[in-house]
Scaffold this active site. Structure first.
Site, PDB file in Angstrom:
ATOM      1  N   SER A 125      -7.025 -16.991 -22.031  1.00  0.00           N
ATOM      2  CA  SER A 125      -5.653 -17.505 -22.090  1.00  0.00           C
ATOM      3  C   SER A 125      -4.561 -16.538 -21.675  1.00  0.00           C
ATOM      4  O   SER A 125      -3.449 -16.973 -21.375  1.00  0.00           O
ATOM      5  CB  SER A 125      -5.368 -18.012 -23.504  1.00  0.00           C
ATOM      6  OG  SER A 125      -5.645 -16.987 -24.450  1.00  0.00           O
ATOM      7  N   LYS A 180       1.100 -19.943 -21.060  1.00  0.00           N
ATOM      8  CA  LYS A 180       2.304 -20.495 -21.694  1.00  0.00           C
ATOM      9  C   LYS A 180       3.332 -20.982 -20.668  1.00  0.00           C
ATOM     10  O   LYS A 180       4.188 -21.796 -20.985  1.00  0.00           O
ATOM     11  CB  LYS A 180       2.946 -19.463 -22.619  1.00  0.00           C
ATOM     12  CG  LYS A 180       2.140 -19.178 -23.889  1.00  0.00           C
ATOM     13  CD  LYS A 180       2.562 -20.061 -25.006  1.00  0.00           C
ATOM     14  CE  LYS A 180       2.008 -19.781 -26.386  1.00  0.00           C
ATOM     15  NZ  LYS A 180       0.981 -18.792 -26.555  1.00  0.00           N
TER      16      LYS A 180
HETATM   17  C1  LIG Z   1       0.014 -18.724 -27.463  1.00  0.00           C
HETATM   18  C2  LIG Z   1      -1.298 -18.171 -27.075  1.00  0.00           C
HETATM   19  C3  LIG Z   1      -2.494 -18.710 -27.579  1.00  0.00           C
HETATM   20  C4  LIG Z   1      -2.537 -19.825 -28.600  1.00  0.00           C
HETATM   21  O1  LIG Z   1      -1.880 -20.999 -28.203  1.00  0.00           O
HETATM   22  P1  LIG Z   1      -1.465 -22.111 -29.269  1.00  0.00           P
HETATM   23  O2  LIG Z   1      -0.943 -23.229 -28.481  1.00  0.00           O
HETATM   24  O3  LIG Z   1      -0.425 -21.492 -30.175  1.00  0.00           O
HETATM   25  O4  LIG Z   1      -2.684 -22.435 -30.077  1.00  0.00           O
HETATM   26  C5  LIG Z   1      -3.687 -18.181 -27.108  1.00  0.00           C
HETATM   27  N1  LIG Z   1      -3.711 -17.155 -26.225  1.00  0.00           N
HETATM   28  C6  LIG Z   1      -2.587 -16.609 -25.732  1.00  0.00           C
HETATM   29  C7  LIG Z   1      -2.700 -15.487 -24.761  1.00  0.00           C
HETATM   30  C8  LIG Z   1      -1.339 -17.094 -26.134  1.00  0.00           C
HETATM   31  O5  LIG Z   1      -0.223 -16.537 -25.637  1.00  0.00           O
END
Ligand SMILES: *Cc1c(COP(=O)(O)O)cnc(C)c1O
Length: 328
Positions: free
Chosen positions: A304, A52
């Protein structure tokens, strides 16, 4: 409205000096299991513990000095708030983060520790969002939303450029999917570079807002439920401007996972790959372990984030438990 390769390449230049270029590592265990090369893109090692920071940094750097000085505000399930707090303080700006009471305590503390002003409001992402709108109208703050924003999507898309640079023959990219900022940006970058590559979104079955919206042909509201993939909670926004259309046009498929499958993903990441990964970050691994996607060639799993409560993580990796907490 959509974001393309040009915006993503510009974002890459803008943010390059402000965050980490994360590693792409090969997974021996998943390569053996799937019969094709499997690589992990470790955004879990990004500063603030999730990807993010890319979107938040690109958005903050794209603002005028005057808007930055009035201050920034967002509603967030945690990782975006944390990223915005970091990106704002790096530029000497104030950030206010509005969160619902469902957000885990470790994430609230992390945002406070980064110097942001945290406001806990209501029990849903929608309640938190109303407070954001009030602060925009009454105090002149600038909203940086977590996913449905051009500069945020372009920032997340820079991951796609790095994946292509490190794995030019990629056939499939598995992307965690919630509001779709990550999936939209990554798919735009990957397909911009390599139109034949496939990009598949992965969500939890409990409250998969983008999946329900794609099926309905328009953004729809879903009930927000507790899930191990708590960073994937929340809706897509009924007035969605970018990510609904981009996910509809760019994603090849969306797959859904049970809570037990997500737990297996977290466990595999730790035991077999040595990586601490949160539920949302583990869904791509979980989709491979559960054989929910067809692997045909080199595959990149986007991991992510890593921001999971430590006690919960320890419990998940040391016991085979079902999602309700009982041993099985
Ligand atoms: C926000 C987030 C997502 C999903 O991202 P989007 O853009 O809302 O689809 C996935 N994994 C993590 C760790 C996140 O913080």
């Amino acid at each position: 409205m959509t974001i393309g390769l040009n915006e993503i390449v510009q974002a890459q230049e803008r943010i390059a000096d402000h965050l980490r270029r994360t590693p792409l590592i090969s997974s021996a265990a998943l390569t053996t299991l799937c019969g094709a090369p499997i690589h992990l893109k470790l955004e879990s090692r990004q500063a603030t513990g999730s990807f993010k920071l890319r979107g938040a940094t690109n958005a903050v750097l794209s603002l005028s000095d005057e808007a930055r000085q009035r201050g920034l505000v967002t509603a967030s399930t945690g990782n975006h708030g944390r990223a915005l707090a970091h990106a704002a303080s790096a530029q000497g700006a104030r950030a206010v983060v509005c969160m619902s009471a469902l957000v885990p305590g470790n994430k609230v503390d992390a945002v406070r520790a980064l110097g942001a002003d945290v406001r806990i409001v209501g029990h849903s992402q929608d309640d938190a969002q109303q407070e954001v709108e009030r602060l925009v109208t009454e105090a002149g703050l600038t909203e940086i939303p977590p996913f449905d924003h051009a500069a945020v999507i372009a920032g997340q898309g820079t991951i796609g450029l790095e994946i292509f640079e490190d794995c030019p023959g990629v056939d499939l990219v598995l992307v965690p999917l919630s509001g779709g900022g990550l999936a939209s940006g990554v798919a735009a970058a990957i397909k911009g570079r390599l139109p034949r590559a496939r990009v598949i979104g992965v969500s939890m079955a409990r409250g998969a807002a983008m999946h329900e919206s794609l099926r309905a042909g328009k953004p729809v509201a879903v009930e927000e439920l507790e899930t191990l993939a708590d960073s994937l909670g929340g809706g897509v926004g009924l007035n969605n401007q970018y990510t609904f259309a981009m996910c509809r046009d760019l994603l090849d498929d969306v797959v859904l996972l049970t809570e037990d499958e997500i737990a297996e993903g977290i466990r595999h990441a730790f035991v077999a790959e040595g990586e601490m990964v949160e539920g949302a970050g583990a869904v791509g691994i979980a989709a491979l372990l559960a054989s929910k996607v067809e692997v045909r060639g080199p595959t990149v799993v986007l991991v992510s984030g890593r921001n999971i409560d430590e006690a919960r993580h320890r419990q998940l990796v040391s016991h085979r438990e079902d999602a309700a907490g009982g041993r099985s």
